[in-house]
Structures are given as structure tokens and as C-alpha cells.
Write a protein that holds these residues in place. Structure first.
Motif: not given
Length: 207
Positions: A21, A150-152, A155-156, A158, A160-162
Motif C-alpha cells: 500500500t 472497503s479499505t481492507k 481500493s477504498g 480514496k 489508498d486501501g489494502q
């Protein structure tokens, strides 16, 4: 090699995801600057929402997402509700209902089970959904990004997801490339431990 190892490797996995990330910084920018394949929605064979029959725990489900949410209900001791969740016609409806029924407090160990479970379910899909394999192979060497909030798993909001789901897809794609046609090992179910953890490190594709 076994699919699932012990808890001390969970930290190693988390470090690799964090490093990936940090290196990519922003997955939305990456769509512009690199060769990226976005995954989202029930019409995409790579999505868990894509309709296909998946045999799991002695039952047949309408999608990978159906399997996942049904298992979450079962692990929360919502056995009757799990039947209702399974009966939902679409993955979107089924996920929405499961999220209403299950609270984090009801299934405290669920988060520890999600990675090995998702890895297992994707291999079940590999063996039961030809469209999934075709779509995965067609991504070539592109980075696969799960284009969701989903940030997990994705991509989230923004960028910057995992992107863990995308990394799991790339991991499976690498396995398919490494194995000759028809020689893939059958998927092994997650080990029945008090806290299940991923077996192998999710390694982002470097191509």
C-alpha cells in the motif's frame, strides 16, 4: 505445502500488505499510470457477486458472496437466519441482509477467519466457474484492483486501501500460470482452529 499456517505469519502478511500500500500510495493514481484491471459488480466474473453455483459445506450457493455471508451467520450462531440469507436472489441483497443481522460483537473471531476463508472460496470458484478462470487469465500481467469502498478488501474511497481481494486474485493467477493445465491442487478447507489465519503470504504481483 499446506494452505494454512500459524498465527505468527499473520503479522508477516499484514506487513507485506502495508508495504504494498505504501509503495503504490494511491490505487486511483495507479489506474492512470499503470496497467490495471478493475473488478466490481455482479457482471464481472472476477467479482464475488458474480452469479455461479459454488458447492460449500454440503450446500450449493448462488455466488461466492453467498457462501461468505452464510458462513458469517453460521459462525455467529444465527442458523435460521443463515437459511434466509442463503435464499436471497442476489449477492447484493444477501450481503445487505447479513450485515443487518450480524454485529462484530456476535462473531468476535470472524475477522481472523476471513482471509483463509476467502482464499479457499476463490479456489472453489476456480474449480466450478469456467468464466472466472477465463476472466482471470485475460488479465495477463495487469495489477488487479478491487474497485470498492472497503479499505481492507479493495481500493477504498480514496484509493489508498489494502486491496487484499485483488492481491488474492493475483496470487491465484500466479498459481494458474505456475501449474500446467489441469494440475491444480483441489482446494483444502480452512483448518478448524480457535483462530484461523492465512496459510501463505499474499504476495502482490510485481509485473
Amino acid at each position: 505445502t499446506t494452505l494454512f499456517r500459524y498465527k505468527d505469519e499473520l503479522k508477516q502478511l499484514e506487513c507485506q500488505i502495508a508495504a504494498s500500500t505504501e509503495k503504490n500510495h494511491n490505487l486511483w493514481s495507479e489506474v492512470v499510470t499503470e496497467n490495471v484491471h478493475l473488478v466490481k459488480g455482479e457482471s464481472n466474473p472476477l467479482s464475488n457477486f458474480y452469479p455461479c453455483e459454488i458447492p460449500f459445506n454440503g450446500l450449493v450457493f448462488n455466488s461466492v458472496e453467498h457462501c461468505y455471508q452464510h458462513k458469517k451467520c453460521i459462525d455467529s450462531n444465527l442458523f435460521d437466519d443463515a437459511k434466509v440469507v442463503k435464499s436471497q436472489p442476489t449477492a447484493k441483497e444477501e450481503k445487505s441482509l447479513a450485515n443487518e443481522l450480524v454485529t462484530p460483537e456476535m462473531c468476535e473471531e470472524w475477522e481472523d477467519k476471513t482471509l483463509p476463508l476467502m482464499r479457499y472460496l476463490l479456489r472453489l470458484k476456480r474449480d466450478n466457474c469456467p468464466e472466472f478462470i477465463d476472466a482471470l487469465k485475460k488479465t495477463g500481467t495487469k495489477k488487479i484492483v478491487h474497485n470498492v469502498a472497503s479499505t481492507k478488501w479493495g481500493s477504498g474511497p480514496k484509493g489508498d486501501g489494502q486491496n487484499v481481494f485483488g492481491m488474492l486474485l493475483m496470487e491465484l493467477r500466479d498459481e494458474l500460470k505456475a501449474n500446467s493445465k489441469g494440475s491444480e491442487k483441489p482446494p483444502q478447507p480452512p483448518q478448524k482452529t480457535s483462530k484461523a489465519v492465512p496459510a501463505e503470504n499474499v504476495k502482490p504481483t510485481t509485473n
